[in-house]
Design a protein around this motif. Sequence first.
Motif, mmCIF file in Angstrom:
data_model
loop_
_atom_site.group_PDB
_atom_site.id
_atom_site.type_symbol
_atom_site.label_atom_id
_atom_site.label_comp_id
_atom_site.label_asym_id
_atom_site.label_seq_id
_atom_site.Cartn_x
_atom_site.Cartn_y
_atom_site.Cartn_z
ATOM 1 N N UNK A 107 0.855 -1.186 0.000
ATOM 2 C CA UNK A 107 0.000 0.000 0.000
ATOM 3 C C UNK A 107 0.892 1.237 0.000
ATOM 4 N N UNK A 108 0.344 2.378 0.398
ATOM 5 C CA UNK A 108 1.109 3.628 0.462
ATOM 6 C C UNK A 108 0.503 4.527 1.521
ATOM 7 N N UNK A 109 1.343 5.364 2.121
ATOM 8 C CA UNK A 109 0.914 6.445 3.009
ATOM 9 C C UNK A 109 1.552 7.721 2.479
ATOM 10 N N UNK A 110 0.840 8.853 2.590
ATOM 11 C CA UNK A 110 1.371 10.072 1.974
ATOM 12 C C UNK A 110 1.009 11.321 2.780
ATOM 13 N N UNK A 111 1.561 11.471 3.985
ATOM 14 C CA UNK A 111 1.299 12.695 4.752
ATOM 15 C C UNK A 111 2.000 13.903 4.125
ATOM 16 N N UNK A 112 1.420 15.086 4.333
ATOM 17 C CA UNK A 112 1.938 16.323 3.759
ATOM 18 C C UNK A 112 2.309 17.291 4.880
ATOM 19 N N UNK A 113 3.486 17.902 4.760
ATOM 20 C CA UNK A 113 3.985 18.823 5.772
ATOM 21 C C UNK A 113 4.396 20.143 5.126
ATOM 22 N N UNK A 114 4.386 21.184 5.949
ATOM 23 C CA UNK A 114 4.842 22.484 5.460
ATOM 24 C C UNK A 114 6.348 22.457 5.180
ATOM 25 N N UNK A 115 7.086 21.765 6.043
ATOM 26 C CA UNK A 115 8.528 21.665 5.856
ATOM 27 C C UNK A 115 9.059 20.459 6.614
ATOM 28 N N UNK A 116 10.287 20.078 6.294
ATOM 29 C CA UNK A 116 10.955 18.997 7.020
ATOM 30 C C UNK A 116 11.638 19.594 8.242
ATOM 31 N N UNK A 117 10.890 19.704 9.317
ATOM 32 C CA UNK A 117 11.422 20.240 10.564
ATOM 33 C C UNK A 117 12.380 19.230 11.196
ATOM 34 N N UNK A 118 13.214 19.651 12.139
ATOM 35 C CA UNK A 118 14.073 18.684 12.830
ATOM 36 C C UNK A 118 13.299 17.524 13.443
ATOM 37 N N UNK A 119 12.089 17.797 13.942
ATOM 38 C CA UNK A 119 11.271 16.730 14.511
ATOM 39 C C UNK A 119 10.908 15.693 13.452
ATOM 40 N N UNK A 120 10.497 16.158 12.284
ATOM 41 C CA UNK A 120 10.133 15.242 11.197
ATOM 42 C C UNK A 120 11.365 14.483 10.717
ATOM 43 N N UNK A 121 12.486 15.170 10.602
ATOM 44 C CA UNK A 121 13.725 14.520 10.162
ATOM 45 C C UNK A 121 14.142 13.424 11.142
ATOM 46 N N UNK A 122 13.975 13.661 12.449
ATOM 47 C CA UNK A 122 14.309 12.636 13.442
ATOM 48 C C UNK A 122 13.433 11.395 13.276
ATOM 49 N N UNK A 123 12.149 11.593 13.004
ATOM 50 C CA UNK A 123 11.245 10.457 12.785
ATOM 51 C C UNK A 123 11.681 9.683 11.539
ATOM 52 N N UNK A 124 12.027 10.399 10.481
ATOM 53 C CA UNK A 124 12.478 9.743 9.252
ATOM 54 C C UNK A 124 13.735 8.926 9.525
ATOM 55 N N UNK A 125 14.687 9.502 10.250
ATOM 56 C CA UNK A 125 15.919 8.786 10.546
ATOM 57 C C UNK A 125 15.672 7.505 11.319
ATOM 58 N N UNK A 126 14.810 7.568 12.322
ATOM 59 C CA UNK A 126 14.511 6.385 13.137
ATOM 60 C C UNK A 126 13.895 5.282 12.290
ATOM 61 N N UNK A 127 12.901 5.630 11.469
ATOM 62 C CA UNK A 127 12.178 4.607 10.714
ATOM 63 C C UNK A 127 12.923 4.176 9.457
ATOM 64 N N UNK A 146 -4.789 19.496 3.608
ATOM 65 C CA UNK A 146 -5.121 18.822 2.356
ATOM 66 C C UNK A 146 -4.441 17.459 2.273
ATOM 67 N N UNK A 147 -5.007 16.580 1.475
ATOM 68 C CA UNK A 147 -4.415 15.277 1.172
ATOM 69 C C UNK A 147 -4.265 15.172 -0.334
ATOM 70 N N UNK A 148 -3.293 14.394 -0.773
ATOM 71 C CA UNK A 148 -3.106 14.187 -2.206
ATOM 72 C C UNK A 148 -3.950 12.984 -2.609
#
Length: 449
Positions: free
Chosen positions: A309-329, A405-407
């Motif tokens: 499947x796919x997931x597609x969340x949308x953010x205003x920017x890649x904040x340090x918090x979002x980057x940390x989540x990406x790094x972990x996963x 919004x969602x894509x």
Amino acid sequence: MDLLRKFLAENSHIQFAASDSPDFADLCSAFIINATKKPSLIVRPRSAEDISGLVSILTTNDIPFTIRGGGHDMFGRSQVDGAVTIDMREICHVHVDSASKTARVGGGIISMNLLKELEKHQMVTPHPVTPSVGYVGWAIHGGYGLLSTKYGLGVDQIVGATVVDANGNILEADERMLTVIRGGGGAVGVIVEVKTKIYPLDQVLAGAIIYQPSELVTGFRDFNTNFQQAKRDGFPPELGIYRFIMNGPTGKAQIVLFLWASSDISEGQKWLSTVSSWAPLGMSTVAPTTIAAFNEVTNSMVPKIAYGTIHAPIFRSLTPEVVDVIGKHALLQPNNPEVLFGIHELRADAPMSSNGSIFNARQAHVLIEIIPITGSLDTLYETMAWGQNFNDALLATDAANRLSCSYIPLNPTRDLEFKGIYGSQYETLREIKTELDPDNKFKHALVQL
């Protein structure tokens, strides 16, 4: 169904397949195996007139139907159990008008085939990162791609369309109908053809920059810091970037698809050197090439079919918090070669068309594609669980950084809140939908009101 079968018997040039046909399984096959539905009949028209006859019979007799372009919808919505599938893939023409810098493109064209045809005329148009998807379905719902920063989104390229409406009439879309098509897709008719902008471009500088797998998390963080600074300093619209993390022979690696969309290759080489320095470099395949050749390589990196499947969340920017989540996963990403996640970005400097459109996500943002897919049922549960946990962790970050919004193409219908997606354009969509399809004959389009 009797009238439909009579119509098909009288129009023997139209290929079709029922569930007992030897080619039925092949024609049903879609990208996501577990999302494939079993329609009652698959019909492959070859012209607007064919579609006109089909739609007239289907809508008059209340026979449910869907429209299939490329068949890459991650949730299998191009087909419905028990319905008739109008498979557009035989309508795949490309007519180039170099003088007006437009091309008329069939509703079933695959993006890779469109790019090959445009290359014969030394022309390009914005296209999806994955070139095996259907071009029209990609363009009418928004259309992110590596050329978006130079030319705009796919939806902003559409300047005309030929449509079959709910009564079977063949129409050249007026501006009112085009407003809905640009962002609302097939909500008001079968899109037989679009007229799209094309641009002169021959040689480009393109390929993949592969960073050191051993520095995955720190490398991703360093890249993001440098990228954000470069955008603040001034980033050239000719440079398109798509970041993703993928399993390779030497482990999980951050990879950047780099596309310098200009014939000024020497300037592109300077930016290649800069981008390559943003994280510890492993290797690079970037070289002078053409858009079509570059996409052939990209195409080879994507599986033809998969479970998932796919997931597609949308953010205003890649904040340090979002980057940390990406790094972990990213470190937890399953090792099967198909699974990946990537980052589409609509930069603030991207051109936005003045054409009427209901596509509403016009501010700068990043769309994160979490793609938990696998070629084996044995690894499906692990892969899907990783994707869900990753998505949940991202959604738990600061809500002020998320867009409402969602894509639409990358989210299941049950999760789509159309008022939020279309914002101030929602009432325009409802008004035109009510006018052009009052009985909701196109209820199985991606945009469902």
